[in-house]
Design a protein around this motif. Structure first.
Motif, PDB file in Angstrom:
ATOM      1  N   ARG A 209      41.569  35.362  27.262  1.00 10.34           N
ATOM      2  CA  ARG A 209      40.490  35.082  26.240  1.00 10.34           C
ATOM      3  C   ARG A 209      39.140  34.549  26.551  1.00 10.34           C
ATOM      4  NH1 ARG A 209      44.031  32.389  21.341  1.00 10.34           N
ATOM      5  NH2 ARG A 209      44.846  34.271  20.197  1.00 10.34           N
ATOM      6  N   ASN A 210      39.107  33.959  27.708  1.00 10.08           N
ATOM      7  CA  ASN A 210      38.084  33.180  28.283  1.00 10.08           C
ATOM      8  C   ASN A 210      37.376  34.200  29.148  1.00 10.08           C
ATOM      9  OD1 ASN A 210      38.585  30.588  27.024  1.00 10.08           O
ATOM     10  ND2 ASN A 210      39.761  29.976  28.893  1.00 10.08           N
ATOM     11  N   GLY A 211      37.717  35.632  29.267  1.00  9.89           N
ATOM     12  CA  GLY A 211      37.062  36.588  29.922  1.00  9.89           C
ATOM     13  C   GLY A 211      37.505  36.470  31.487  1.00  9.89           C
ATOM     14  N   ALA A 212      38.550  35.889  31.753  1.00  9.00           N
ATOM     15  CA  ALA A 212      39.141  35.914  33.137  1.00  9.00           C
ATOM     16  C   ALA A 212      39.753  37.461  33.427  1.00  9.00           C
ATOM     17  CB  ALA A 212      39.924  34.769  33.315  1.00  9.00           C
ATOM     18  N   ARG A 256      30.994  40.342  42.963  1.00  6.07           N
ATOM     19  CA  ARG A 256      31.707  41.437  42.325  1.00  6.07           C
ATOM     20  C   ARG A 256      30.714  42.374  41.669  1.00  6.07           C
ATOM     21  NH1 ARG A 256      36.307  41.963  44.806  1.00  6.07           N
ATOM     22  NH2 ARG A 256      38.278  40.937  44.202  1.00  6.07           N
ATOM     23  N   GLY A 257      30.135  43.434  42.431  1.00 13.34           N
ATOM     24  CA  GLY A 257      28.841  44.109  41.787  1.00 13.34           C
ATOM     25  C   GLY A 257      27.653  43.282  41.578  1.00 13.34           C
ATOM     26  N   ASP A 258      27.143  42.911  40.510  1.00  8.65           N
ATOM     27  CA  ASP A 258      26.174  42.154  40.217  1.00  8.65           C
ATOM     28  C   ASP A 258      26.338  40.696  39.900  1.00  8.65           C
ATOM     29  OD1 ASP A 258      24.437  44.144  40.994  1.00  8.65           O
ATOM     30  OD2 ASP A 258      24.313  45.003  38.735  1.00  8.65           O
ATOM     31  N   GLU A 259      27.780  40.344  39.917  1.00 12.21           N
ATOM     32  CA  GLU A 259      28.349  39.060  39.396  1.00 12.21           C
ATOM     33  C   GLU A 259      28.686  38.469  40.447  1.00 12.21           C
ATOM     34  OE1 GLU A 259      31.439  39.908  36.563  1.00 12.21           O
ATOM     35  OE2 GLU A 259      30.203  40.513  35.039  1.00 12.21           O
ATOM     36  N   ASN A 260      28.473  36.874  40.129  1.00 11.16           N
ATOM     37  CA  ASN A 260      29.297  36.032  41.234  1.00 11.16           C
ATOM     38  C   ASN A 260      30.333  35.586  40.621  1.00 11.16           C
ATOM     39  OD1 ASN A 260      27.150  35.754  43.137  1.00 11.16           O
ATOM     40  ND2 ASN A 260      25.930  34.630  41.933  1.00 11.16           N
ATOM     41  N   VAL A 261      31.429  35.502  41.098  1.00 12.57           N
ATOM     42  CA  VAL A 261      32.856  35.313  40.936  1.00 12.57           C
ATOM     43  C   VAL A 261      33.326  34.221  41.487  1.00 12.57           C
ATOM     44  CG1 VAL A 261      35.256  36.586  40.285  1.00 12.57           C
ATOM     45  CG2 VAL A 261      32.894  37.611  39.805  1.00 12.57           C
ATOM     46  N   ILE A 262      34.012  33.336  40.823  1.00 11.66           N
ATOM     47  CA  ILE A 262      34.896  32.510  41.729  1.00 11.66           C
ATOM     48  C   ILE A 262      36.449  33.020  41.462  1.00 11.66           C
ATOM     49  CG2 ILE A 262      35.185  30.855  39.630  1.00 11.66           C
ATOM     50  CD1 ILE A 262      35.539  28.536  41.345  1.00 11.66           C
ATOM     51  N   LEU A 263      37.139  33.322  42.681  1.00 15.88           N
ATOM     52  CA  LEU A 263      38.469  34.014  42.681  1.00 15.88           C
ATOM     53  C   LEU A 263      39.470  32.415  43.209  1.00 15.88           C
ATOM     54  CD1 LEU A 263      39.552  37.233  44.407  1.00 15.88           C
ATOM     55  CD2 LEU A 263      40.469  35.181  44.948  1.00 15.88           C
ATOM     56  N   SER A 271      58.961  33.302  45.639  1.00 12.78           N
ATOM     57  CA  SER A 271      58.829  34.785  45.136  1.00 12.78           C
ATOM     58  C   SER A 271      58.105  35.682  46.013  1.00 12.78           C
ATOM     59  CB  SER A 271      58.508  34.808  43.566  1.00 12.78           C
ATOM     60  OG  SER A 271      57.207  34.405  43.526  1.00 12.78           O
ATOM     61  N   GLY A 272      57.107  34.911  46.725  1.00 12.08           N
ATOM     62  CA  GLY A 272      56.159  35.666  47.510  1.00 12.08           C
ATOM     63  C   GLY A 272      54.948  36.198  46.615  1.00 12.08           C
ATOM     64  N   TRP A 273      54.910  35.835  45.261  1.00 12.68           N
ATOM     65  CA  TRP A 273      54.070  36.460  44.637  1.00 12.68           C
ATOM     66  C   TRP A 273      52.763  35.596  44.585  1.00 12.68           C
ATOM     67  CZ3 TRP A 273      56.310  36.684  38.869  1.00 12.68           C
ATOM     68  CH2 TRP A 273      57.490  37.802  38.901  1.00 12.68           C
ATOM     69  N   ILE A 274      51.534  36.311  44.336  1.00 11.42           N
ATOM     70  CA  ILE A 274      50.267  35.648  44.531  1.00 11.42           C
ATOM     71  C   ILE A 274      49.813  35.837  42.963  1.00 11.42           C
ATOM     72  CG2 ILE A 274      47.855  35.556  45.393  1.00 11.42           C
ATOM     73  CD1 ILE A 274      49.094  36.664  47.874  1.00 11.42           C
ATOM     74  N   PHE A 275      49.410  34.623  42.347  1.00  7.72           N
ATOM     75  CA  PHE A 275      48.898  34.615  41.001  1.00  7.72           C
ATOM     76  C   PHE A 275      47.389  34.408  41.263  1.00  7.72           C
ATOM     77  CE2 PHE A 275      53.190  33.261  40.790  1.00  7.72           C
ATOM     78  CZ  PHE A 275      53.592  33.813  39.259  1.00  7.72           C
ATOM     79  N   VAL A 276      46.567  35.558  40.794  1.00  7.55           N
ATOM     80  CA  VAL A 276      45.145  35.591  41.009  1.00  7.55           C
ATOM     81  C   VAL A 276      44.248  35.526  39.742  1.00  7.55           C
ATOM     82  CG1 VAL A 276      43.194  36.680  42.218  1.00  7.55           C
ATOM     83  CG2 VAL A 276      45.420  36.916  42.979  1.00  7.55           C
ATOM     84  N   GLU A 277      43.107  34.755  39.576  1.00  4.55           N
ATOM     85  CA  GLU A 277      42.294  34.965  38.263  1.00  4.55           C
ATOM     86  C   GLU A 277      40.982  34.856  39.028  1.00  4.55           C
ATOM     87  OE1 GLU A 277      40.628  31.963  34.968  1.00  4.55           O
ATOM     88  OE2 GLU A 277      41.446  31.002  36.547  1.00  4.55           O
ATOM     89  N   GLU A 278      40.007  35.796  38.490  1.00  4.89           N
ATOM     90  CA  GLU A 278      38.594  36.082  38.688  1.00  4.89           C
ATOM     91  C   GLU A 278      37.912  35.667  37.545  1.00  4.89           C
ATOM     92  OE1 GLU A 278      37.794  39.928  40.437  1.00  4.89           O
ATOM     93  OE2 GLU A 278      39.346  39.792  41.937  1.00  4.89           O
ATOM     94  N   LEU A 284      31.758  30.498  33.508  1.00  5.71           N
ATOM     95  CA  LEU A 284      32.547  29.212  33.787  1.00  5.71           C
ATOM     96  C   LEU A 284      31.819  28.232  33.988  1.00  5.71           C
ATOM     97  CD1 LEU A 284      35.394  28.624  34.831  1.00  5.71           C
ATOM     98  CD2 LEU A 284      34.531  28.822  37.204  1.00  5.71           C
ATOM     99  N   LEU A 285      30.489  28.219  34.340  1.00  2.00           N
ATOM    100  CA  LEU A 285      29.512  26.896  34.326  1.00  2.00           C
ATOM    101  C   LEU A 285      28.511  26.829  33.112  1.00  2.00           C
ATOM    102  CD1 LEU A 285      28.400  27.547  38.006  1.00  2.00           C
ATOM    103  CD2 LEU A 285      30.210  25.804  37.052  1.00  2.00           C
TER     104      LEU A 285
END
Length: 605
Positions: A209-212, A256-263, A271-278, A284-285
């Motif tokens: 919902r927050n656009g992530a 990411r393209g024309d955007e500055n993204v915090i990853l 589990s060996g999983w990696i949870f990722v949010e961009e 965000l700011l």
């Protein structure tokens, strides 16, 4: 006025301008530093706080799913063991019925122990079995690359987190799949266990919902969850490459393209999983940017107020200095006077008092210098004047004595009258000036006396305009030059002797030129005369030009002096220059308007 040139004064900065400029510079520097500091620290604090918070959220998602994931693995192992024999058996209606019956029993068991799991079995021969009345889950799985990987035996186990509508939790599902192999090791189907873990799904719901952009990678770098459902099941990267580029359990700003993204990412060791949010930094700011703008607005307004107050205060303090400097610059140099004292500030009072004391001392020194210089000039001038008279007087008196002895009383009497007129110097403490007309009269008397003494017949030609006759010149300034014509130019010549005289102005200088047609001067002798480094080769006549040169510099200064030009056997020209002639008050008042613009022409011969 005091010797302050306006042209240079305009280029200089005043103290008030400098102080005000320095104050505003300090304010500007302070504002700049404050803006940079606020922007930098707010930006980095917000980013750091947001970045760390995102990692924490991802860790919570992983932690909240750990127990649920372990239960799903245990249930999968149980189902796989229980169903393996019937799934690998020959296909028949009885086998299908047995599978349905076993699913119902397993679903009842799971409900009894409080596990809300859905079991789906999809066989490669297109048979489907499920404990869910709504077959949308199994249908959605079959349409993804995730299912194809199981169908082809590309993977043994996999995880899949799906959601089609972010606002509807019922569309969320965490699925765990395991490929079923026959006795020959060929893939024949897949068992899928799906759970609706509400805490996990609500967290994902809030992030989306927050656009992530949210996704999960399994231990092989396969996307098992993505906000874009079409990406699920695709291979994204290897774990080593991901760790090298982004690091585990950290955040990084990327493009990411024309955007500055915090990853941000969290690596679950179990589990060996990696949870990722961009997340886009601007969104965000957004709250932090509003804080920055408010802080900057307050800082700028505060600095403007401080700058205004500083300007008014500095202007008041420096006004006394400005008035003081204006009074000094407007003070006439010939009328130095005391300045009124400003007692509001200690510095201006001390400065004014010191200046007034200096003015008193300067006035005393100027008067003392003026008196001493006048005495010095008069003494030197009298000495130079005395150098001319004795030799000339001695020789002329000898000539008069000779005329009387020869019975030429009339000539002797006339020569004596001319001599008396020539040598008459009034008793005055100042240097004596006469009009040019009177000086020419004295020159004619001198030539008449010298003609009588030397028995020559020198003709005198005055080519000076009558309108210049009234201008003042130093008395007897031309006599030594005319004398040189007799003693040097006509020394070896008795007939055809001529002297010409011209005069004119060039700028502020008065020029008088005396020319004779005498024997001239050699180049070597002319160079010595021009440099002033010479000695006369005839008795009593070595002081003429040097005497005139010194007298002119005493009176006029500057480039005043004598310039000699000559050509051997033809002529000699002596030009007397009186520099700054128009600037001398005692002279310029006596210059008629008719001659102020007369120009001198140097004819040379």
């Amino acid at each position: 006025m005091l010797n302050i040139k306006p042209g240079f004064r305009k280029k200089r900065k005043t103290m008030s301008q400098t102080i005000i400029a320095a104050s505003f510079l300090c304010i500007v520097v302070s504002v700049t530093i404050a803006v940079i500091a606020i922007t930098y620290f707010t930006f980095h604090l917000v980013l750091e706080e947001k970045g760390e918070s995102r990692v924490d959220v991802l860790q919570q998602i992983s932690d909240s799913n750990t127990i649920n994931r372990m239960n799903m693995v245990n249930v999968m192992n149980m189902v796989y063991d229980d169903f393996y024999s019937v799934l690998t058996a020959a296909v028949s209606d009885q086998t299908n019925t047995e599978i349905d019956h076993m699913l119902d029993s397993t679903d009842t068991l799971l409900e009894h122990i409080g596990m809300d799991f859905t079991i789906d079995i999809v066989m490669n021969d297109h048979r489907e079995f499920t404990t869910d009345e709504d077959k949308s889950n199994i249908e959605s799985l079959q349409s993804t690359y995730w299912y194809i990987r199981h169908y082809s035996g590309e993977t043994d186990t996999s995880w899949n987190l799906r959601f089609w509508d972010v606002n509807d939790i019922s569309t969320y599902g965490l699925s765990y799949g395991r490929t079923v192999y026959d006795l020959d090791g060929l893939p024949i189907g897949v068992i899928v266990i799906t759970t609706e873990h509400e805490a996990l799904f609500r967290t994902f719901q809030e992030l989306v919902r927050n656009g992530a952009r949210v996704y999960i990678l399994d231990q092989n770098g396969i996307i098992i969850c993505h906000t874009n459902a079409q990406r699920v099941g695709n291979w994204m990267t290897s774990m080593d490459a991901f760790e090298k580029e982004y690091g585990y359990n950290s955040y990084r700003i990327i493009q990411r393209g024309d955007e500055n993204v915090i990853l941000a990412n969290y690596h679950d060791i179990d589990s060996g999983w990696i949870f990722v949010e961009e997340q886009n930094i601007d969104s965000l700011l957004q709250e932090g940017i509003m804080v920055i703008w408010r802080c900057l607005t307050v800082v700028v307004l505060g600095c403007l107020l401080a700058g205004t107050l500083a300007y008014l205060r500095v202007r008041r303090v420096t006004r006394a200095l400005v008035e003081f400097t204006d009074q000094i610059s407007n003070m006439p140099a010939d009328r130095l006077s005391d300045l009124p004292l400003n007692e509001e500030y200690e510095e201006t009072f001390v400065l004014g008092s010191t200046f007034n004391g200096m003015i008193h001392r300067i006035r005393d020194l100027i008067e003392d210098i003026r008196i001493r210089e006048a005495e010095k000039q008069r003494t030197e001038y009298d000495f130079l004047q005395a150098q001319i008279n004795p030799h000339f007087l001695n020789n002329t008196l000898l000539a008069v004595k000779s005329l009387i002895a020869m019975g030429q009383a009339d000539r002797a009497s006339r020569m004596m009258n001319q001599l008396v007129e020539l040598l008459h110097i009034p008793s005055t403490p100042e240097i004596q000036f006469v009009t040019l007309e009177e000086e020419l009269h004295l020159v004619r008397n001198y030539i008449s006396i010298m003609n009588c003494r030397t028995e020559k017949d020198v003709d005198f030609f005055c080519e000076i305009a009558e309108k210049m006759f009234s201008i003042p010149v130093p008395r007897m300034i031309l006599q030594p030059i005319v004398g040189n014509s007799f003693f040097h130019g006509f020394a070896e010549r008795d007939e055809g002797c001529k002297i010409w005289m011209r005069a004119g102005f060039r700028g502020n200088a008065l020029y008088i030129e005396v020319i004779d047609n005498g024997e001239g001067i050699t180049e070597k002798r002319l160079a010595e005369v021009s440099s002033g480094n010479y000695r006369s080769d005839r008795l009593h006549h070595g002081i003429g030009l040097k005497n005139v040169q010194k007298r002119l510099r005493i009176i006029y200064g500057g480039n005043s002096g004598v310039r000699v030009k000559s050509e051997l056997g033809k002529f000699t020209s002596v030009t007397v220059t009186m520099d700054h002639y128009r600037e001398l008050k005692h002279v310029i008042k006596k210059i008629p308007d008719a001659v102020k613009e007369a120009e001198y022409e140097d004819n040379g011969s």
